[in-house]
Write an enzyme that holds these catalytic residues in place. Structure first.
Site, PDB file in Angstrom:
ATOM      1  N   ARG A 170       4.854   0.709  51.801  1.00  0.00           N
ATOM      2  CA  ARG A 170       5.158   1.671  50.736  1.00  0.00           C
ATOM      3  C   ARG A 170       3.953   1.957  49.844  1.00  0.00           C
ATOM      4  NH1 ARG A 170      10.155  -1.195  48.807  1.00  0.00           N
ATOM      5  NH2 ARG A 170       9.753  -2.511  50.600  1.00  0.00           N
ATOM      6  N   GLU A 217       8.933 -12.362  47.677  1.00  0.00           N
ATOM      7  CA  GLU A 217      10.141 -12.711  46.919  1.00  0.00           C
ATOM      8  C   GLU A 217      11.214 -13.166  47.914  1.00  0.00           C
ATOM      9  OE1 GLU A 217      11.746  -9.449  44.703  1.00  0.00           O
ATOM     10  OE2 GLU A 217      13.140 -10.708  43.592  1.00  0.00           O
TER      11      GLU A 217
HETATM   12  P1  AMP Z   1       5.845  -9.748  45.563  1.00  0.00           P
HETATM   13  O1  AMP Z   1       4.821 -10.183  46.556  1.00  0.00           O
HETATM   14  O2  AMP Z   1       6.888 -10.786  45.300  1.00  0.00           O
HETATM   15  O3  AMP Z   1       5.217  -9.211  44.294  1.00  0.00           O
HETATM   16  O4  AMP Z   1       6.660  -8.581  46.237  1.00  0.00           O
HETATM   17  C1  AMP Z   1       6.149  -7.316  46.291  1.00  0.00           C
HETATM   18  C2  AMP Z   1       6.407  -6.645  47.618  1.00  0.00           C
HETATM   19  O5  AMP Z   1       7.744  -6.862  48.094  1.00  0.00           O
HETATM   20  C3  AMP Z   1       6.248  -5.164  47.445  1.00  0.00           C
HETATM   21  O6  AMP Z   1       5.516  -4.685  48.551  1.00  0.00           O
HETATM   22  C4  AMP Z   1       7.641  -4.608  47.418  1.00  0.00           C
HETATM   23  O7  AMP Z   1       7.714  -3.485  48.236  1.00  0.00           O
HETATM   24  C5  AMP Z   1       8.547  -5.703  47.960  1.00  0.00           C
HETATM   25  N1  AMP Z   1       9.616  -6.061  47.012  1.00  0.00           N
HETATM   26  C6  AMP Z   1       9.767  -7.281  46.418  1.00  0.00           C
HETATM   27  N2  AMP Z   1      10.830  -7.307  45.619  1.00  0.00           N
HETATM   28  C7  AMP Z   1      11.367  -6.070  45.664  1.00  0.00           C
HETATM   29  C8  AMP Z   1      12.489  -5.452  45.016  1.00  0.00           C
HETATM   30  N3  AMP Z   1      13.261  -6.117  44.157  1.00  0.00           N
HETATM   31  N4  AMP Z   1      12.724  -4.149  45.288  1.00  0.00           N
HETATM   32  C9  AMP Z   1      11.932  -3.465  46.148  1.00  0.00           C
HETATM   33  N5  AMP Z   1      10.879  -3.987  46.795  1.00  0.00           N
HETATM   34  C10 AMP Z   1      10.586  -5.274  46.567  1.00  0.00           C
END
Ligand code: AMP
Length: 174
Positions: free
Chosen positions: A61, A98
């Site tokens: 994305r 996450e």
């Molecule tokens: P993080 O590495 O935990 O900061 O997660 C970020 C990545 O996971 C991004 O590329 C987001 O597209 C996806 N992502 C994580 N949590 C969400 C969420 N609650 N909604 C949408 N995309 C998420």
């Protein structure tokens, strides 16, 4: 158009892809011509005088707005890709999401010594993927790195994982 209108156009999907996650779905924002234009324009205004030479998008994305932004800034576009997609010599890093774990790769010839970088993704959650991306960019040297997101989930405190950046900028915060 203001930030509240952009915020309203982002769909919240509870329990996707697993229970407890409030998934921020940007498809509902991207499909609206005015919202798409406004998101790109706001980011462009923020970065137009910062001398960005390359926008680095995180798969997948981060590619959407990242590449439009690169075009508007007159910068190049570099892809941080999921494993097995890039064909030439590359650096690789593993990181935690996450929800689950993943890896990212970048071509070894993607960044030059004098590049000023704008790393972009759709959303900052725990900061795991942004931090991993940053570690990959550090393999090229000490290029200035700006970091941008469409969305930041502030309660997960992802910014605390990130250091050594010029700046972190998120359009919409929850
Ligand atoms: P993080 O590495 O935990 O900061 O997660 C970020 C990545 O996971 C991004 O590329 C987001 O597209 C996806 N992502 C994580 N949590 C969400 C969420 N609650 N909604 C949408 N995309 C998420």
């Amino acid at each position: 158009m203001n930030i509240e209108k952009i915020k309203k156009s982002i769909r919240n999907v509870p329990d996707f892809p697993k229970k407890g996650i409030q998934f921020k779905d940007i498809t509902t924002a991207l499909k609206e011509p005015e919202v798409l234009q406004e998101m790109v324009n706001l980011l462009y205004e923020h970065y137009k005088d910062k001398g960005i030479t390359k926008v680095v998008g995180i798969e997948s994305r981060g590619f959407i707005i990242g590449s439009i932004l690169a075009y508007k800034l007159g910068a190049g576009f570099v892809m941080l890709r999921k494993p097995g997609k890039l064909p030439a010599d590359k650096f690789k890093i593993e990181y935690e999401l996450e929800y689950g774990t993943d890896s990212l790769e970048i071509h070894k010839d993607a960044i030059s010594e004098n590049d000023v970088l704008l790393l972009h993704d759709d959303l900052l959650a725990t900061g795991g993927s942004a931090n991993a991306s940053l570690q990959l960019l550090r393999k090229f040297g000490n290029n200035p790195v700006y970091l941008s997101f469409l969305i930041e989930l502030t309660e997960l405190n992802g910014t605390s994982k990130l250091s050594g950046l010029e700046e972190i900028y998120s359009l919409v915060k929850y």
